[in-house]
Design a protein around this motif. Structure first.
Motif, PDB file in Angstrom:
ATOM      1  N   ARG A  89     -14.997  -0.917   7.092  1.00 14.80           N
ATOM      2  CA  ARG A  89     -14.159   0.207   7.506  1.00 14.80           C
ATOM      3  C   ARG A  89     -12.686  -0.182   7.579  1.00 14.80           C
ATOM      4  NH1 ARG A  89     -13.621   0.209  13.380  1.00 14.80           N
ATOM      5  NH2 ARG A  89     -14.765  -1.542  14.305  1.00 14.80           N
ATOM      6  N   TRP A  90     -12.419  -1.505   7.566  1.00 14.96           N
ATOM      7  CA  TRP A  90     -11.030  -1.985   7.588  1.00 14.96           C
ATOM      8  C   TRP A  90     -10.482  -2.226   6.177  1.00 14.96           C
ATOM      9  CZ3 TRP A  90     -14.115  -5.650  10.807  1.00 14.96           C
ATOM     10  CH2 TRP A  90     -14.262  -5.174  12.117  1.00 14.96           C
ATOM     11  N   GLY A  91     -11.336  -2.167   5.163  1.00 14.20           N
ATOM     12  CA  GLY A  91     -10.906  -2.452   3.806  1.00 14.20           C
ATOM     13  C   GLY A  91     -11.526  -3.728   3.279  1.00 14.20           C
ATOM     14  N   LYS A  92     -10.941  -4.262   2.219  1.00 10.08           N
ATOM     15  CA  LYS A  92     -11.483  -5.441   1.554  1.00 10.08           C
ATOM     16  C   LYS A  92     -10.797  -6.732   1.982  1.00 10.08           C
ATOM     17  CE  LYS A  92     -12.238  -5.043  -2.888  1.00 10.08           C
ATOM     18  NZ  LYS A  92     -12.024  -4.759  -4.324  1.00 10.08           N
ATOM     19  N   SER A  93      -9.497  -6.681   2.184  1.00 14.00           N
ATOM     20  CA  SER A  93      -8.731  -7.890   2.466  1.00 14.00           C
ATOM     21  C   SER A  93      -8.401  -8.061   3.946  1.00 14.00           C
ATOM     22  CB  SER A  93      -7.424  -7.875   1.658  1.00 14.00           C
ATOM     23  OG  SER A  93      -7.684  -7.797   0.278  1.00 14.00           O
ATOM     24  N   PRO A 149      -1.862  -4.838  -3.796  1.00 10.52           N
ATOM     25  CA  PRO A 149      -2.190  -3.720  -4.692  1.00 10.52           C
ATOM     26  C   PRO A 149      -2.931  -2.590  -3.991  1.00 10.52           C
ATOM     27  CG  PRO A 149      -2.789  -5.828  -5.681  1.00 10.52           C
ATOM     28  CD  PRO A 149      -2.480  -6.092  -4.245  1.00 10.52           C
ATOM     29  N   SER A 150      -3.576  -2.883  -2.856  1.00 13.06           N
ATOM     30  CA  SER A 150      -4.324  -1.868  -2.120  1.00 13.06           C
ATOM     31  C   SER A 150      -3.464  -1.132  -1.105  1.00 13.06           C
ATOM     32  CB  SER A 150      -5.513  -2.513  -1.390  1.00 13.06           C
ATOM     33  OG  SER A 150      -6.389  -3.131  -2.301  1.00 13.06           O
ATOM     34  N   LEU A 151      -2.335  -1.718  -0.718  1.00 14.44           N
ATOM     35  CA  LEU A 151      -1.450  -1.059   0.236  1.00 14.44           C
ATOM     36  C   LEU A 151      -0.783   0.165  -0.370  1.00 14.44           C
ATOM     37  CD1 LEU A 151       0.305  -4.144   1.893  1.00 14.44           C
ATOM     38  CD2 LEU A 151      -1.440  -2.671   2.918  1.00 14.44           C
ATOM     39  N   THR A 218      -1.798  -2.837   9.435  1.00 12.76           N
ATOM     40  CA  THR A 218      -1.728  -2.512   8.011  1.00 12.76           C
ATOM     41  C   THR A 218      -2.906  -1.631   7.601  1.00 12.76           C
ATOM     42  OG1 THR A 218      -2.858  -4.598   7.485  1.00 12.76           O
ATOM     43  CG2 THR A 218      -0.440  -4.589   7.400  1.00 12.76           C
ATOM     44  N   HIS A 219      -2.771  -0.981   6.449  1.00 12.71           N
ATOM     45  CA  HIS A 219      -3.800  -0.045   5.983  1.00 12.71           C
ATOM     46  C   HIS A 219      -3.963  -0.175   4.472  1.00 12.71           C
ATOM     47  CE1 HIS A 219      -3.539   1.917   9.925  1.00 12.71           C
ATOM     48  NE2 HIS A 219      -2.225   1.819   9.783  1.00 12.71           N
ATOM     49  N   GLU A 220      -5.182  -0.268   4.012  1.00 12.09           N
ATOM     50  CA  GLU A 220      -5.473  -0.303   2.581  1.00 12.09           C
ATOM     51  C   GLU A 220      -5.714   1.137   2.106  1.00 12.09           C
ATOM     52  OE1 GLU A 220      -8.318  -3.192   1.275  1.00 12.09           O
ATOM     53  OE2 GLU A 220      -7.792  -4.596   2.870  1.00 12.09           O
TER      54      GLU A 220
END
Length: 462
Positions: A89-93, A149-151, A218-220
């Protein structure tokens, strides 16, 4: 047949700037401030700590750094693959900052702990702790680049993120360069073992805290609409024919061979060749001036392009080493300082642009092969830098050992020449190779078409 995966919605990417705040940009940059504080202490002072404080031979440390690079060759891609297979739920990185910041901090402290062991025991301790922080460092550093790249999908927003990141990274590196030796003297009260340990504890706590701030703020945003875990084969396919990635990775490797040999031998050079160890902190602190260059990088890229700006940066690095060689022969401090400043200006261009160019290689891999594998593609920045830094350590260790370096003694002319070779000419070669590689980099000419093609694919997949 090319593999495909569901691609992100372009409409979301176009409105990224409406949702990105300065708080998020600063929080993203805090991650590299943390990494540069910690890795700056390791890269600049650990070899000196091992030889002149912990009591290990330079040749033995060279072997350790060589073995650690073999481990990097395995652990680096492994981290990248893990990121590509991570979906939370927080993303990949982002989750990697939460999971590994504290373990890294613990082993960082242990690496600078002068445990009362015999020669063999000390060497084993160095192997275990150094390789552990090396592996864990990749686990917190690779996500910094893989997350970019996800930001956002916006090229200009990426440059903004990268600029803030590099300003804070340089600030962290400058701070640690200036502060370590005075802190060791102050906190150790004449006991360098105690001084290094207390300094390491402070650095470790700060590093873990800032990485957790990055995780929180931060957020993806750019990710497949229907996320699936990529197999190893799928992730690796993003590298097929990805020549921008090949060039950037090689350039990063050779750059860090040069930079690392220069950084870690700076203390040796001013202590033994110039007979004034206090000058080391001053010279290392001059890298703060690279902030001037980093801040203006977004404006320069509009006029010269990313490739042109990078060529200027590497060219300045090469020229600075030639001038540094003159200053070293003359033992002239003003010439050494001027050359150092010029080199840090060049380094500022390099540091400001590299994350953006790596993000471009993610886009290129998606455009050419239909697979967006941020983790594996960007993991090679950490691998290349760590391999380069490690090889720099190998070169330094073996050159010092082969030429009769003895810690805390007056050095022979042969040993002094070896120190100068590491300080001037190994970096000159590393920067020069990086400059040559940029001749073959053609991505800037293709970017408009790549962006347009990806936009069309994303809209079609919506």
């Amino acid at each position: 047949m090319k593999m495909t995966q569901t691609l992100p919605k372009e409409s979301a990417a176009l409105t990224d700037s409406e949702h990105i705040t300065n708080k998020e940009r600063l929080s993203y940059g805090a991650s590299d401030f943390a990494c540069n504080v910690a890795n700056g202490m390791v890269g600049t002072y650990l070899m000196y700590y091992y030889t002149d404080v912990f009591g290990l031979a330079a040749g033995a440390i060279g072997t350790l750094f060589f073995i650690a690079r073999i481990v990097d060759a395995i652990s680096g891609p492994t981290w990248g693959i893990m990121i590509d297979r991570t979906h939370t739920r927080w993303g990949k990185s982002r989750p990697y900052f939460l999971w590994f910041s504290v373990p890294y901090a613990i082993f960082f402290i242990l690496a600078f702990s002068s445990v009362p062991l015999g020669p063999l025991g000390k060497l084993i301790w160095a192997y275990v702790t150094y390789i552990a922080i090396d592996i864990l460092y990749l686990g917190i550093n690779i996500p910094i680049t893989s997350m970019l790249p996800s930001l956002t999908a916006s090229p200009q927003e990426r440059v903004k993120f990268s600029t803030v990141r590099q300003v804070l990274a340089t600030t962290g590196a400058t701070l640690i360069s200036i502060a370590v030796l005075p802190a060791v003297q102050l906190l150790g009260n004449g006991n360098d073992k105690q001084g290094f340990l207390v300094t390491a504890i402070i650095v470790a706590v700060l590093t873990a805290f800032l990485l957790l701030v990055t995780f929180k703020n931060t957020h993806e945003r750019v990710h497949p609409k229907h996320q699936t875990k990529l197999s190893l084969k799928q992730s690796a396919s993003a590298l097929k024919g990805n020549w921008p990635w090949m060039i950037i990775s090689l350039m990063y490797f050779f750059f860090w061979i040069g930079m690392q040999t220069k950084l870690q031998v700076t203390v040796y050079f001013f202590k033994y060749n110039m007979h004034n160890a206090d000058l080391a902190s001053f010279m290392l602190g001059l890298q703060a001036l690279s902030l001037v260059v980093i801040v203006f990088t977004p404006f320069l890229t509009k006029h010269f392009g990313k490739k042109g700006t990078m060529v200027i940066g590497l060219g300045l690095c090469v020229i600075s080493q030639l001038i540094l060689g003159v200053g070293a022969k003359m033992m002239n401090v003003p010439i050494l300082a001027g050359a150092t400043i010029l080199g840090y200006f060049g380094n500022g261009f390099f540091a400001g642009l590299l994350p953006v160019m790596l993000a471009d290689t993610v886009d290129y891999g998606e455009w050419k092969n239909g697979v967006r594998a941020e983790g594996l593609v960007t993991s090679f920045s950490g691998i290349a830098s760590n391999l380069g830094m490690g090889m720099g350590g190998v070169v330094t260790g073996f050159l010092l050992s082969m030429n009769g370096y003895v810690a805390n003694h007056a050095q022979t002319s042969q040993a002094l020449n070896a120190i100068e070779m590491n300080f001037v000419w190994v970096p000159f070669i590393g920067f020069g190779i990086g400059l040559i590689l940029m001749y073959f980099y053609k991505f800037d000419k293709m970017q408009a078409k790549i962006d347009a093609d990806l936009k069309a694919r994303h809209e079609a997949a919506d």
